[in-house]
Design a protein around this motif. Structure first.
Motif, PDB file in Angstrom:
ATOM      1  N   HIS A  36       0.821  -1.206   0.000  1.00 41.25           N
ATOM      2  CA  HIS A  36       0.000   0.000   0.000  1.00 41.25           C
ATOM      3  C   HIS A  36       0.862   1.267   0.000  1.00 41.25           C
ATOM      4  CE1 HIS A  36      -3.071  -2.921   1.109  1.00 41.25           C
ATOM      5  NE2 HIS A  36      -3.976  -2.026   0.757  1.00 41.25           N
ATOM      6  N   SER A  37       1.957   1.224  -0.731  1.00 39.91           N
ATOM      7  CA  SER A  37       2.805   2.401  -0.878  1.00 39.91           C
ATOM      8  C   SER A  37       2.195   3.349  -1.910  1.00 39.91           C
ATOM      9  CB  SER A  37       4.199   1.983  -1.347  1.00 39.91           C
ATOM     10  OG  SER A  37       4.136   1.459  -2.670  1.00 39.91           O
ATOM     11  N   LEU A  38       2.835   4.504  -2.086  1.00 46.91           N
ATOM     12  CA  LEU A  38       2.368   5.461  -3.089  1.00 46.91           C
ATOM     13  C   LEU A  38       2.386   4.837  -4.480  1.00 46.91           C
ATOM     14  CD1 LEU A  38       1.516   8.261  -4.052  1.00 46.91           C
ATOM     15  CD2 LEU A  38       3.936   8.930  -4.035  1.00 46.91           C
ATOM     16  N   ARG A  43      -0.456   2.385  -9.191  1.00 46.57           N
ATOM     17  CA  ARG A  43      -0.796   1.216 -10.020  1.00 46.57           C
ATOM     18  C   ARG A  43      -2.277   0.879  -9.879  1.00 46.57           C
ATOM     19  NH1 ARG A  43       4.000  -1.165  -7.571  1.00 46.57           N
ATOM     20  NH2 ARG A  43       5.806  -0.905  -8.943  1.00 46.57           N
ATOM     21  N   PHE A  44      -2.788   0.918  -8.650  1.00 49.43           N
ATOM     22  CA  PHE A  44      -4.185   0.585  -8.409  1.00 49.43           C
ATOM     23  C   PHE A  44      -5.114   1.592  -9.105  1.00 49.43           C
ATOM     24  CE2 PHE A  44      -7.969   0.977  -5.509  1.00 49.43           C
ATOM     25  CZ  PHE A  44      -8.564  -0.216  -5.887  1.00 49.43           C
ATOM     26  N   ALA A  45      -4.740   2.879  -9.022  1.00 48.43           N
ATOM     27  CA  ALA A  45      -5.576   3.914  -9.635  1.00 48.43           C
ATOM     28  C   ALA A  45      -5.620   3.771 -11.150  1.00 48.43           C
ATOM     29  CB  ALA A  45      -5.064   5.301  -9.243  1.00 48.43           C
ATOM     30  N   LYS A  46      -4.548   3.195 -11.739  1.00 47.41           N
ATOM     31  CA  LYS A  46      -4.490   3.021 -13.186  1.00 47.41           C
ATOM     32  C   LYS A  46      -4.971   1.645 -13.632  1.00 47.41           C
ATOM     33  CE  LYS A  46      -0.740   6.311 -14.059  1.00 47.41           C
ATOM     34  NZ  LYS A  46       0.618   6.487 -14.633  1.00 47.41           N
ATOM     35  N   SER A  47      -5.535   0.872 -12.724  1.00 45.77           N
ATOM     36  CA  SER A  47      -5.929  -0.497 -13.045  1.00 45.77           C
ATOM     37  C   SER A  47      -7.177  -0.577 -13.900  1.00 45.77           C
ATOM     38  CB  SER A  47      -6.160  -1.286 -11.752  1.00 45.77           C
ATOM     39  OG  SER A  47      -7.278  -0.770 -11.037  1.00 45.77           O
ATOM     40  N   VAL A  86     -13.028   9.143  -1.596  1.00 46.49           N
ATOM     41  CA  VAL A  86     -11.715   8.763  -1.067  1.00 46.49           C
ATOM     42  C   VAL A  86     -11.737   7.394  -0.376  1.00 46.49           C
ATOM     43  CG1 VAL A  86     -10.911  11.135  -0.831  1.00 46.49           C
ATOM     44  CG2 VAL A  86     -12.119  10.075   1.072  1.00 46.49           C
ATOM     45  N   SER A  87     -12.852   6.685  -0.451  1.00 43.32           N
ATOM     46  CA  SER A  87     -12.913   5.356   0.171  1.00 43.32           C
ATOM     47  C   SER A  87     -11.818   4.426  -0.346  1.00 43.32           C
ATOM     48  CB  SER A  87     -14.289   4.726  -0.057  1.00 43.32           C
ATOM     49  OG  SER A  87     -15.311   5.549   0.437  1.00 43.32           O
ATOM     50  N   PRO A  88     -11.584   4.331  -1.683  1.00 41.08           N
ATOM     51  CA  PRO A  88     -10.542   3.429  -2.168  1.00 41.08           C
ATOM     52  C   PRO A  88      -9.147   3.813  -1.692  1.00 41.08           C
ATOM     53  CG  PRO A  88     -12.000   4.116  -3.955  1.00 41.08           C
ATOM     54  CD  PRO A  88     -12.300   4.998  -2.784  1.00 41.08           C
ATOM     55  N   TYR A  89      -8.964   5.090  -1.309  1.00 42.28           N
ATOM     56  CA  TYR A  89      -7.643   5.593  -0.919  1.00 42.28           C
ATOM     57  C   TYR A  89      -7.357   5.396   0.574  1.00 42.28           C
ATOM     58  CZ  TYR A  89      -3.743   8.940  -0.561  1.00 42.28           C
ATOM     59  OH  TYR A  89      -2.530   9.526  -0.327  1.00 42.28           O
ATOM     60  N   MET A  90      -8.355   4.995   1.347  1.00 41.01           N
ATOM     61  CA  MET A  90      -8.221   4.901   2.801  1.00 41.01           C
ATOM     62  C   MET A  90      -6.961   4.149   3.228  1.00 41.01           C
ATOM     63  SD  MET A  90     -10.621   6.298   4.770  1.00 41.01           S
ATOM     64  CE  MET A  90     -12.212   7.112   4.521  1.00 41.01           C
ATOM     65  N   ASP A  91      -6.773   2.945   2.709  1.00 36.55           N
ATOM     66  CA  ASP A  91      -5.669   2.091   3.151  1.00 36.55           C
ATOM     67  C   ASP A  91      -4.320   2.539   2.610  1.00 36.55           C
ATOM     68  OD1 ASP A  91      -7.408   0.513   4.600  1.00 36.55           O
ATOM     69  OD2 ASP A  91      -7.698  -0.935   2.983  1.00 36.55           O
ATOM     70  N   HIS A  93      -3.498   5.928   2.523  1.00 39.01           N
ATOM     71  CA  HIS A  93      -3.242   7.277   3.008  1.00 39.01           C
ATOM     72  C   HIS A  93      -2.227   7.256   4.141  1.00 39.01           C
ATOM     73  CE1 HIS A  93      -4.529  11.125   5.164  1.00 39.01           C
ATOM     74  NE2 HIS A  93      -3.954  11.479   4.041  1.00 39.01           N
ATOM     75  N   PRO A  94      -1.085   7.948   3.969  1.00 39.52           N
ATOM     76  CA  PRO A  94      -0.049   7.917   5.015  1.00 39.52           C
ATOM     77  C   PRO A  94      -0.529   8.458   6.352  1.00 39.52           C
ATOM     78  CG  PRO A  94       0.836   8.792   2.958  1.00 39.52           C
ATOM     79  CD  PRO A  94      -0.649   8.691   2.781  1.00 39.52           C
ATOM     80  N   GLY A  95      -1.542   9.319   6.343  1.00 46.82           N
ATOM     81  CA  GLY A  95      -2.061   9.860   7.593  1.00 46.82           C
ATOM     82  C   GLY A  95      -3.072   8.963   8.272  1.00 46.82           C
ATOM     83  N   GLY A  96      -3.452   7.878   7.595  1.00 45.79           N
ATOM     84  CA  GLY A  96      -4.361   6.925   8.194  1.00 45.79           C
ATOM     85  C   GLY A  96      -5.819   7.242   7.952  1.00 45.79           C
ATOM     86  N   GLU A  97      -6.641   6.238   8.234  1.00 45.53           N
ATOM     87  CA  GLU A  97      -8.086   6.351   8.028  1.00 45.53           C
ATOM     88  C   GLU A  97      -8.698   7.465   8.873  1.00 45.53           C
ATOM     89  OE1 GLU A  97     -11.899   3.658   9.373  1.00 45.53           O
ATOM     90  OE2 GLU A  97     -10.128   2.626   8.584  1.00 45.53           O
TER      91      GLU A  97
END
Length: 545
Positions: A36-38, A43-47, A86-91, A93-97
């Motif tokens: 779950h790195s940047l 990669r996930f966003a471009k899937s 932003v639900s897909p980005y939750m996990d 996010h470096p600042g956490g949920e």
């Protein structure tokens, strides 16, 4: 007034670009799960997955609608008038949920600016864009009567900003300040692009606001020559917007371009040769800050170096050309470039459509993509230009124009079935179109390519096409040979009405689009058969050249 950031205003207070005291950080961070790195998020966003739940549609979001989306698995937030899921980005996010949930179902602009102001969120969250906050005209307050000398006109509205010259964007920000919707009446919308600029001690950055969405594959061409002349051209459909400067002071011969396609923002950054503060950006040159029809803009060529030549089949080569150090050129999908050379004392110009280095992208991103062009060219022994090109040695140069051509991705936004008819090297515009559609156009449920060639050995990138068809159920390819060998078991012949009638199937509730490319005789014949199948002019694009 010059837009020169002060030492106090840039970077913004609290920004990650400022150095925090020892033992402190500018923001709270949490340990992310493995994978779950940047880069994993990119990669996930471009899937190609639908990250908004709206299947690619953009909507106007009311305050009441925004409030409904306030849970961990259904979390919308608004930043500068734009709403993101932003639900897909939750996990990721470096600042956490917990930090993201503080902005669930509300306008999170102020929370965002406290610790994220420097982040180019438009690019990171572009696949999560739900739409724009709707204007609530019913709650608009009555505008006060204008006072003499208060800068308003007789309608109580502030006069429009002047169209030319740098705008007055706050220099403390490195991204576009999207203004929240106003409830007050507005003058007629100005659709002309505008630009601004800011600087640090080590770089100068020009920001262009196109005021419309731009292709994810890019649409910007930047040329910086040794004399400090900077030429920036942005292709906007049939139009071309250009900035043209002789920069105020010396700069390094490198350029970085960053885009936020969903909001139409482009940043062009150039490193300064010497640290310091410029008093202005430089001298404007011919056709600066103009928007013209692209066909009315003179072709601009740059010298590109041949760095490799790879055999694709028995008569076709993949030429890799390196752009000059001061050049960045985004070639939109479906566009071609012109190659120019002096041959036997005559200037010869030929159009070619760039492809990617491979049909399917590599597992890891290739940094050469932004600085290289790949051209798949069939070499004709009796030709004029292709033998000359094939005789070039590694390190030799050839003149290359900017992108040209009328193709637009706009008609594909709601297409469910994309049909491609290609003959020979007419496959080249289809290659990037296939790749982009599978990556970025989630509404397209099926892509079918019918590929016509003379012999089996003529089929370009056959193994890659077969692998793609085997691994992606959305893609299908059919080969047709006009002069097959005895062992060929596939289709044979040339385009015929019955053949295309079977291929161009219209499922119920589908929206179809057909692209055709090949030799002129093939294109005209195939296009005629497509129209006979009931496809309208608006549903067909024939690549020319």
């Amino acid at each position: 007034m010059l837009n020169v950031p002060s030492q106090q205003s840039f970077p913004a207070p609290g920004s990650q670009q400022r150095v925090a005291p020892a033992g402190q950080s500018g923001r709270n961070k949490v340990a992310l799960k493995p994978g779950h790195s940047l880069m994993d998020w990119i990669r996930f966003a471009k899937s190609g997955q639908d990250l908004t739940g709206l299947r690619g549609r953009l909507i106007d979001v009311t305050q009441d609608e925004l409030k409904k989306h306030n849970t961990r698995n259904d979390c919308w937030t608004c930043i500068r008038g734009m709403v993101y899921n932003v639900s897909p980005y939750m996990d990721y996010h470096p600042g956490g949920e917990e930090e993201l949930m503080r902005a669930a179902g509300i306008d999170g602009t102020d929370l965002f600016d406290q610790v994220h102001r420097w982040v180019n969120y438009e690019s990171m969250l572009k696949e999560c864009l739900v739409g724009r906050m709707a204007v609530k005209t019913s709650s608009a307050k009555k505008a006060p009567a204008p006072k003499k000398g208060d800068g308003t006109n007789m309608n109580g509205l502030a006069p429009p900003a002047p169209p030319a010259g740098p705008a007055t964007l706050s220099p403390s920000s490195s991204f576009a300040m999207l203004q929240p919707p106003s409830a007050a009446p507005a003058p007629a919308k100005d659709t002309r692009p505008r630009y601004d600029w800011f600087q640090t001690d080590v770089a100068v950055t020009i920001v262009i606001y196109t005021k419309r969405k731009i292709p994810s594959s890019g649409c910007t061409i930047v040329d910086l020559d040794d004399g400090g002349v900077l030429r920036v051209e942005v292709l906007l459909g049939k139009m071309s917007y250009m900035l043209h400067f002789r920069l105020a002071e010396e700069v390094e011969d490198s350029v970085a371009v960053h885009t936020a396609p969903a909001v139409g923002k482009i940043q062009v950054s150039v490193p300064k040769r010497a640290k310091g503060t410029w008093t202005d950006l430089g001298q404007t040159l011919e056709l600066h800050n103009t928007i013209l029809r692209q066909k009315d803009r003179a072709l601009h060529y740059r010298e590109c170096k041949l760095v490799s030549k790879t055999e694709v089949n028995h008569n076709t080569q993949l030429f890799q050309l390196q752009l000059p150090r001061g050049t960045v050129m985004h070639v939109p999908v479906g566009k071609h470039v012109y190659l120019k050379a002096l041959i036997h004392d005559s200037v010869v110009v030929k159009p070619y459509t760039p492809v990617e280095e491979r049909l399917v992208p590599a597992a890891s991103p290739d940094s050469t993509q932004d600085s290289h062009l790949f051209l798949m060219i069939k070499v004709y022994p009796d030709g004029v230009f292709t033998p000359h090109l094939n005789r070039l040695n590694i390190g030799d140069h050839v003149s290359v124009s900017g992108p040209e051509g009328p193709f637009s991705l706009r008609p594909l936004r709601e297409v469910t079935h994309l049909y491609l008819l290609a003959a020979g090297t007419g496959f080249t515009p289809m290659a990037r179109l296939i790749r982009l559609t599978l990556q970025d156009l989630a509404t397209v449920r099926k892509i079918k390519l019918m590929f016509f060639n003379r012999h089996e050995r003529d089929i370009l990138w056959r193994s890659e096409l077969d692998d793609l068809a085997a691994n992606d159920e959305r893609f299908q390819v059919e080969y047709v040979l006009s002069e097959p060998c005895d062992t060929w078991t596939g289709q044979t012949g040339r385009p015929e009405q019955d053949m295309l009638a079977r291929f161009l199937h219209r499922p119920h509730d589908s929206k179809c689009y057909v692209c055709v490319c090949g030799p002129t005789a093939f294109t005209e014949l195939a296009e005629g058969f497509v129209k006979q199948q009931g496809f309208s002019v608006e549903e067909i694009h024939a690549f020319q050249g």
